[in-house]
Design a protein around this motif. Sequence first.
Motif, mmCIF file in Angstrom:
data_model
loop_
_atom_site.group_PDB
_atom_site.id
_atom_site.type_symbol
_atom_site.label_atom_id
_atom_site.label_comp_id
_atom_site.label_asym_id
_atom_site.label_seq_id
_atom_site.Cartn_x
_atom_site.Cartn_y
_atom_site.Cartn_z
ATOM 1 N N SER A 67 5.216 12.961 -11.349
ATOM 2 C CA SER A 67 4.621 12.076 -10.524
ATOM 3 C C SER A 67 3.488 11.237 -11.189
ATOM 4 N N PHE A 72 1.651 7.477 -9.855
ATOM 5 C CA PHE A 72 1.103 8.201 -8.895
ATOM 6 C C PHE A 72 -0.599 8.508 -9.245
ATOM 7 N N ASN A 73 -1.277 8.309 -8.524
ATOM 8 C CA ASN A 73 -2.703 8.579 -8.908
ATOM 9 C C ASN A 73 -2.869 10.150 -8.339
ATOM 10 N N GLN A 76 -3.077 10.980 -4.629
ATOM 11 C CA GLN A 76 -1.748 11.056 -3.963
ATOM 12 C C GLN A 76 -1.052 12.574 -4.366
ATOM 13 N N MET A 77 -1.443 12.935 -5.371
ATOM 14 C CA MET A 77 -0.604 14.365 -5.728
ATOM 15 C C MET A 77 -1.380 15.381 -4.865
ATOM 16 N N LYS A 114 10.107 11.342 -2.779
ATOM 17 C CA LYS A 114 8.885 11.151 -3.957
ATOM 18 C C LYS A 114 9.334 10.331 -5.164
#
Length: 389
Positions: A67, A72-73, A76-77, A114
């Motif tokens: 991710s 993705f930051n 977000q995870m 995702k």
Amino acid sequence: MSTPTVPTSRPRRLLSIDGGGLCGIIPAQALIEIENQLDALTGDPQPLCNRFDLIGGTSTGAILAASLALGFNAQQMLDFYLNLGPDIFKKDWVLERPWHKYPSAPIEQCLKDKFGETTTLGDASLRTMILLVAKNATQGNDWFFTNNRGNRFFENNKDIPLWHIVRASSAAPTYFPPHAFPVIDPTGTPQTYEFIDGGVSSYNNPSFQVFLEATVPEYGVNWPMGVDNMLLMSLGTGYAPVTIEEGKAKDYTLLSWASYVLKELMNEANLEQNVLMSLIGKRPLQAPPARANSAIARARSGTPSESALQHVSTGLGATKLLTYQRITIELTRERLDQLGSATGVPLHDVDPVKVREMDAVDQIPNMQLVGKAVAKEQVHMDRLISFFR
């Protein structure tokens, strides 16, 4: 399609993330703090895929690694675990079978949503190099999937959908069924293999393999070693001895022992990898003296913990090959109380036994508290900022 390039004029930055199911919330919180501190220190907000040149992960760590590589930051995870964790670890009594606790459909749908169903290991949308660990149950060996074009298996693996690899890496026995997909063999023929969790190996903590991928010439990267040339940050999901109440072991069933062996294998793998990295790496941070003394005492008693070996290794005097920072937590009552007192995060109601269960949906808020405290105590990017300038 190409391997992300790295400027030759600066140090290399590596990131490794352990397996551990929902305990991935703990490194996710550390990632948020790493990201926030680096953004503040550099004055230049960037996703972590732009900060790290190689990100490796096993099981839940593979979810985080893939991710991050896609841009993705960290928040977000964390949201992925908070929002979708209950769906992934939800028993379906109709579909459940004696050989695994959870059906595969929910986690597979989450991963497809995702990563997309068409994003492959060799896709240009991966903005940094990755290394994802799974075990090929069909062949009985460990597989390291990477988008490094110099790796000799890249051509065979580049067209595998990313979600397949992450699903394979997180197929923990007794929790989820194995995952099968075709791979092109050296003769150009598709071969279907069954994969299980990469944590069923010596690589639940993949730090040393990440280091090897970055430095061994035969792997096709060959970045320079040295405490000023390379940083590896290793994020754990927590660890603790797997104990059995006196007199109860004789009553364990096959399923009970299967669960025990999986957890203990993960603990031993984490310890072994941390031993190796502590021997070859210079640690930028030291624990408070009281913790160090306690850790060394336990090492002398023959039961070293990760924290013990971090300090014992500092006296070996060997040449160090990189700078190494391990961020994790011993999930015991004593350590949680010490951590809560040091950070001001309320951990007195956190049960150290319950919170370390990989599928404990009811413990998600407590895992988040532990992660916040670990990040507050152990993430100090100002001491590593020379690697990110």
